[in-house]
Design an enzyme around this catalytic site. Structure first.
Site, PDB file in Angstrom:
ATOM      1  N   GLU A  43      63.931   8.581  32.482  1.00 25.92           N
ATOM      2  CA  GLU A  43      63.117   7.597  33.188  1.00 25.92           C
ATOM      3  C   GLU A  43      61.755   7.421  32.511  1.00 25.92           C
ATOM      4  O   GLU A  43      61.202   6.327  32.509  1.00 25.92           O
ATOM      5  CB  GLU A  43      62.958   7.994  34.653  1.00 25.92           C
ATOM      6  CG  GLU A  43      64.280   7.939  35.424  1.00 25.92           C
ATOM      7  CD  GLU A  43      64.092   8.014  36.920  1.00 25.92           C
ATOM      8  OE1 GLU A  43      63.885   6.966  37.546  1.00 25.92           O
ATOM      9  OE2 GLU A  43      64.172   9.145  37.467  1.00 25.92           O
ATOM     10  N   GLU A  84      71.864  12.054  37.781  1.00 25.77           N
ATOM     11  CA  GLU A  84      71.433  12.397  39.140  1.00 25.77           C
ATOM     12  C   GLU A  84      72.573  12.389  40.150  1.00 25.77           C
ATOM     13  O   GLU A  84      72.628  13.255  41.046  1.00 25.77           O
ATOM     14  CB  GLU A  84      70.317  11.440  39.590  1.00 25.77           C
ATOM     15  CG  GLU A  84      68.938  11.773  39.033  1.00 25.77           C
ATOM     16  CD  GLU A  84      68.693  11.178  37.654  1.00 25.77           C
ATOM     17  OE1 GLU A  84      67.534  11.188  37.215  1.00 25.77           O
ATOM     18  OE2 GLU A  84      69.657  10.714  37.017  1.00 25.77           O
TER      19      GLU A  84
END
Length: 277
Positions: A126, A146
């Site tokens: 990210e 995730e």
């Protein structure tokens, strides 16, 4: 360049100035794969806030020490908080305006370059999705895993990956938790600019920074603002907001536009000065 004094920080972040006008920040927890700690985040916020305000610094490079750029959040610490009922993820995400590691949602008008050796996973991925340019080692790998841990890429990664790769390719990484290599990241997903041998990642990132630094810092920062506005508005709104911004005024009323045009007429390299917003 004058001697610069960065704010106090722990040894979890290394600070260097590889060339004039460039800052190099290195995540320095190699034994833990540079998994992000609260201390690292605090250090990065202080250093990046300082970078934003320091007129001598025009570009920042972020990288990781050791074999991984950043493995994301410290899942062991997160598990402890979750099991004890101490997690407040939604509140924490909303309150952290700059995102994961003070980087994944930071809206800086100064260019940010990611230099990735090894891998970038979860929050580390990210981070680089919010960088302007990404230099990756040819053996680097990337993942947003995730969903495999019952969480999600909430720190800005989902919309940024969808923006760069498109819905279907973004889904390939996000819904499968799939790991991809550097060539896929460049050729299919579009978030890596350059792939080089691992030994050349930092030199290439510095050379890329020097190419940016060779340009007018006023024009670079105003152009970066235009890129940020393009993510938030339609074409007409972005164009008008950009036109009337303080950064655009600095470009057209500042000293560097005069120097750039004069240098062109005189057939010489321009000598830029620090922006004065």
């Amino acid at each position: 360049m004058p001697c610069l004094q960065p704010p106090k920080h722990s040894d979890q972040i290394k600070v260097a100035f590889p060339v004039d006008h460039a800052l190099l920040l290195t995540f320095n927890r190699p034994k833990s794969l540079n998994a992000m700690t609260p201390q690292m985040t605090e250090d990065l916020k202080a250093l990046l806030d300082w970078f934003e305000e320091e007129p001598e610094l025009w570009v920042v490079i972020v990288t990781g020490e050791g074999r991984v750029f950043c493995a994301g959040a410290d899942l062991k610490a997160w598990n402890t908080d979750q099991q004890k009922g101490r997690s407040n993820e939604q509140e924490d995400v909303a309150a952290n305006v700059h995102g994961f590691a003070s980087l994944s949602r930071r809206s800086s008008t100064k260019p940010i370059i990611a230099a990735v050796r090894g891998g970038a996973y979860g929050g580390g991925m990210e981070i680089l999705l919010n960088c302007d340019l990404v230099i990756a080692a040819d053996d680097a790998s990337f993942a947003l895993p995730e969903v495999k841990r019952g969480v999600m890429a909430i720190q800005g990664g989902i919309p940024r990956l969808a923006y760069s790769a498109g819905h279907q390719l973004a889904s390939e990484m996000l819904l499968l938790g799939k790991t991809i290599d550097a060539m896929d990241a460049r050729n299919r997903f579009g978030f890596v600019n350059t792939v080089v041998p691992a030994s050349q990642v930092i030199p290439t990132a510095i050379a890329t920074a020097q190419q940016i630094i060779a340009n007018s810092p006023d024009a670079v920062q105003a152009t970066k603002l235009g890129l940020l506005l393009a993510q938030k508005h339609n074409v007409s709104e972005a164009m008008m907001t950009h036109t009337w911004s303080a950064h655009s005024k600095q470009v057209y009323k500042g000293a560097n536009i005069k120097e750039g045009l004069k240098a062109f007429a005189e057939k010489r390299a321009p000598k830029w000065t620090n922006p004065k917003l």
